[in-house]
Design a protein around this motif. Structure first.
Motif, PDB file in Angstrom:
ATOM      1  N   PHE A 138       0.408  -1.604   0.397  1.00  0.00           N
ATOM      2  CA  PHE A 138       0.046  -0.226  -0.293  1.00  0.00           C
ATOM      3  C   PHE A 138       0.408   1.166   0.164  1.00  0.00           C
ATOM      4  CE2 PHE A 138      -3.056  -3.366   2.497  1.00  0.00           C
ATOM      5  CZ  PHE A 138      -3.607  -3.776   1.017  1.00  0.00           C
ATOM      6  N   SER A 139       1.848   1.281   0.550  1.00  0.00           N
ATOM      7  CA  SER A 139       3.196   2.568   0.722  1.00  0.00           C
ATOM      8  C   SER A 139       4.063   2.380  -0.222  1.00  0.00           C
ATOM      9  CB  SER A 139       3.587   2.602   2.135  1.00  0.00           C
ATOM     10  OG  SER A 139       4.560   1.384   2.447  1.00  0.00           O
ATOM     11  N   GLY A 140       4.758   0.910  -0.849  1.00  0.00           N
ATOM     12  CA  GLY A 140       5.540   0.962  -1.864  1.00  0.00           C
ATOM     13  C   GLY A 140       6.689   0.388  -1.174  1.00  0.00           C
ATOM     14  N   VAL A 141       6.619  -0.203   0.109  1.00  0.00           N
ATOM     15  CA  VAL A 141       7.897  -0.195   0.962  1.00  0.00           C
ATOM     16  C   VAL A 141       8.328  -2.439   0.770  1.00  0.00           C
ATOM     17  CG1 VAL A 141       8.665  -1.180   2.895  1.00  0.00           C
ATOM     18  CG2 VAL A 141       7.556   0.821   2.295  1.00  0.00           C
ATOM     19  N   PRO A 142       9.461  -2.148  -0.236  1.00  0.00           N
ATOM     20  CA  PRO A 142       9.502  -3.440  -0.869  1.00  0.00           C
ATOM     21  C   PRO A 142       9.792  -4.722   0.307  1.00  0.00           C
ATOM     22  CG  PRO A 142      11.619  -2.562  -1.190  1.00  0.00           C
ATOM     23  CD  PRO A 142      10.670  -1.134  -0.510  1.00  0.00           C
ATOM     24  N   ALA A 143       9.790  -5.839   0.096  1.00  0.00           N
ATOM     25  CA  ALA A 143      10.294  -6.827   1.473  1.00  0.00           C
ATOM     26  C   ALA A 143      11.691  -6.551   1.641  1.00  0.00           C
ATOM     27  CB  ALA A 143      10.239  -8.365   0.707  1.00  0.00           C
ATOM     28  N   CYS A 144      12.268  -6.779   2.631  1.00  0.00           N
ATOM     29  CA  CYS A 144      14.058  -6.294   3.026  1.00  0.00           C
ATOM     30  C   CYS A 144      14.675  -7.348   2.406  1.00  0.00           C
ATOM     31  CB  CYS A 144      13.632  -6.004   4.524  1.00  0.00           C
ATOM     32  SG  CYS A 144      12.474  -4.791   4.907  1.00  0.00           S
ATOM     33  N   ALA A 145      13.702  -8.763   2.384  1.00  0.00           N
ATOM     34  CA  ALA A 145      14.144 -10.197   2.516  1.00  0.00           C
ATOM     35  C   ALA A 145      14.396 -10.536   0.644  1.00  0.00           C
ATOM     36  CB  ALA A 145      13.025 -11.149   1.897  1.00  0.00           C
ATOM     37  N   ALA A 146      14.043  -9.963   0.015  1.00  0.00           N
ATOM     38  CA  ALA A 146      14.464  -9.415  -1.440  1.00  0.00           C
ATOM     39  C   ALA A 146      16.347  -9.084  -1.744  1.00  0.00           C
ATOM     40  CB  ALA A 146      13.760  -8.344  -2.294  1.00  0.00           C
ATOM     41  N   CYS A 147      16.658  -8.487  -0.232  1.00  0.00           N
ATOM     42  CA  CYS A 147      17.645  -8.111  -0.335  1.00  0.00           C
ATOM     43  C   CYS A 147      19.176  -9.112   0.624  1.00  0.00           C
ATOM     44  CB  CYS A 147      18.641  -6.488  -0.647  1.00  0.00           C
ATOM     45  SG  CYS A 147      18.019  -5.483  -2.130  1.00  0.00           S
ATOM     46  N   HIS A 148      18.055  -8.392   1.549  1.00  0.00           N
ATOM     47  CA  HIS A 148      18.964  -9.367   3.482  1.00  0.00           C
ATOM     48  C   HIS A 148      18.601 -10.825   3.113  1.00  0.00           C
ATOM     49  CE1 HIS A 148      20.621  -5.002   3.755  1.00  0.00           C
ATOM     50  NE2 HIS A 148      19.326  -5.218   2.603  1.00  0.00           N
ATOM     51  N   GLY A 149      17.841 -11.003   1.760  1.00  0.00           N
ATOM     52  CA  GLY A 149      17.638 -12.592   2.463  1.00  0.00           C
ATOM     53  C   GLY A 149      16.597 -13.165   3.272  1.00  0.00           C
ATOM     54  N   PRO A 150      16.176 -14.057   2.851  1.00  0.00           N
ATOM     55  CA  PRO A 150      14.653 -14.388   4.305  1.00  0.00           C
ATOM     56  C   PRO A 150      14.869 -14.979   5.401  1.00  0.00           C
ATOM     57  CG  PRO A 150      16.002 -16.887   3.000  1.00  0.00           C
ATOM     58  CD  PRO A 150      16.254 -15.339   2.212  1.00  0.00           C
ATOM     59  N   ASP A 151      16.393 -15.055   6.327  1.00  0.00           N
ATOM     60  CA  ASP A 151      16.685 -15.063   6.854  1.00  0.00           C
ATOM     61  C   ASP A 151      17.936 -13.866   8.204  1.00  0.00           C
ATOM     62  OD1 ASP A 151      15.787 -17.667   7.471  1.00  0.00           O
ATOM     63  OD2 ASP A 151      17.464 -18.566   6.551  1.00  0.00           O
ATOM     64  N   GLY A 152      17.714 -12.464   7.108  1.00  0.00           N
ATOM     65  CA  GLY A 152      18.687 -11.744   7.357  1.00  0.00           C
ATOM     66  C   GLY A 152      20.066 -12.159   7.118  1.00  0.00           C
ATOM     67  N   HIS A 153      20.890 -12.935   6.593  1.00  0.00           N
ATOM     68  CA  HIS A 153      21.790 -13.288   6.497  1.00  0.00           C
ATOM     69  C   HIS A 153      22.625 -12.536   5.729  1.00  0.00           C
ATOM     70  CE1 HIS A 153      21.619 -17.475   8.616  1.00  0.00           C
ATOM     71  NE2 HIS A 153      20.945 -16.131  10.195  1.00  0.00           N
ATOM     72  N   GLY A 154      22.270 -11.430   4.605  1.00  0.00           N
ATOM     73  CA  GLY A 154      22.997 -10.865   3.825  1.00  0.00           C
ATOM     74  C   GLY A 154      23.516 -11.388   2.825  1.00  0.00           C
ATOM     75  N   THR A 155      24.372 -10.558   2.382  1.00  0.00           N
ATOM     76  CA  THR A 155      25.406 -11.120   1.140  1.00  0.00           C
ATOM     77  C   THR A 155      27.157 -10.593   2.125  1.00  0.00           C
ATOM     78  OG1 THR A 155      25.365  -9.604  -0.110  1.00  0.00           O
ATOM     79  CG2 THR A 155      23.748 -11.508  -0.519  1.00  0.00           C
ATOM     80  N   ALA A 156      28.539 -10.430   0.656  1.00  0.00           N
ATOM     81  CA  ALA A 156      29.382 -10.124   1.365  1.00  0.00           C
ATOM     82  C   ALA A 156      29.282  -8.339   1.366  1.00  0.00           C
ATOM     83  CB  ALA A 156      30.556 -11.000  -0.148  1.00  0.00           C
ATOM     84  N   ASN A 157      28.602  -7.993   0.231  1.00  0.00           N
ATOM     85  CA  ASN A 157      28.383  -6.900  -0.434  1.00  0.00           C
ATOM     86  C   ASN A 157      26.776  -5.923   0.643  1.00  0.00           C
ATOM     87  OD1 ASN A 157      30.196  -6.744  -1.551  1.00  0.00           O
ATOM     88  ND2 ASN A 157      29.130  -7.407  -3.504  1.00  0.00           N
TER      89      ASN A 157
END
Length: 210
Positions: A138-157
């Motif tokens: 409704f506000s256009g906030v994307p899912a954080c998981a799309a970049c930081h992963g489903p468990d919030g573990h992130g990536t090298a960058n």
């Protein structure tokens, strides 16, 4: 019966190759041990005052570094030193660090076991879980998981967010929202500017328990 002519054995060449390879491996291991020892000395002597003995900071002013990606830590240290990321305290801390020491510190902290908090507000954490995994259409906030992963573990960058202190995460989201943090900002400014403080607090609470 025709004799098969064979080539004379190579008496020294293969030994030279083996010796050279062994020396290179030993030298590499020695350098790695030296880097690790130097990083441990810096971490225990300087970083521990704010980030904890094992990178497990208990203050929401200072982030937890245990388990964070080595490349990401190195990148942030370089940004503090160059002034790209603003922090009076960190600018002073990194001023004398060499690039090799920054790399070594990143590798040191990546090896430490990450920690996490217990849920303090189950309702807030539940909202945060939904926002993190699904965003807010409704506000256009994307899912954080799309970049930081489903468990919030992130990536090298991209940073590991799982287990980070909720207060620290909330502060960083607010800084992105208000464009006070000017590194790693290409995507985060666009995301955080659409988030309400409730959404920031909820996502931060959820991630701190992961």
């Amino acid at each position: 019966m025709k004799r098969i002519r064979t080539l004379p054995p190579i008496r020294h060449g293969w030994r030279a190759v083996v010796v050279a390879g062994t020396l290179a491996a030993v030298a590499g291991a020695s350098w790695a041990q030296a880097d690790d020892a130097r990083a441990r000395k810096i971490a225990n002597g300087v970083c521990a005052m704010c980030h904890g003995d094992q990178g497990e900071s208990a203050s929401e002013i200072f982030p937890r570094l245990a388990g964070q990606h080595a490349e990401y830590i190195t990148k942030q240290l370089r940004a503090f030193k160059s002034g790209e990321r603003k922090s009076t305290a960190m600018a002073e801390m990194v001023a004398r660090l060499t690039d090799d020491e920054m790399v070594a510190l990143g590798r040191y902290y990546e090896k430490l076991p990450p920690v996490r908090d217990n849920v303090k507000d189950t309702g807030l954490a539940a909202i945060g879980a939904y926002l993190y995994q699904n965003g807010n259409k409704f506000s256009g906030v994307p899912a954080c998981a799309a970049c930081h992963g489903p468990d919030g573990h992130g990536t090298a960058n991209l940073p590991r967010l799982a287990g980070q202190l909720s207060g620290y995460l909330f502060t960083q989201l607010k800084q992105f929202n208000q464009r006070q943090r000017t590194n790693d900002n290409v995507v985060m400014h666009a995301v955080a500017e659409k988030m309400t403080e409730l959404e920031m607090a909820a996502v931060a609470e959820y991630l701190s328990t992961k």
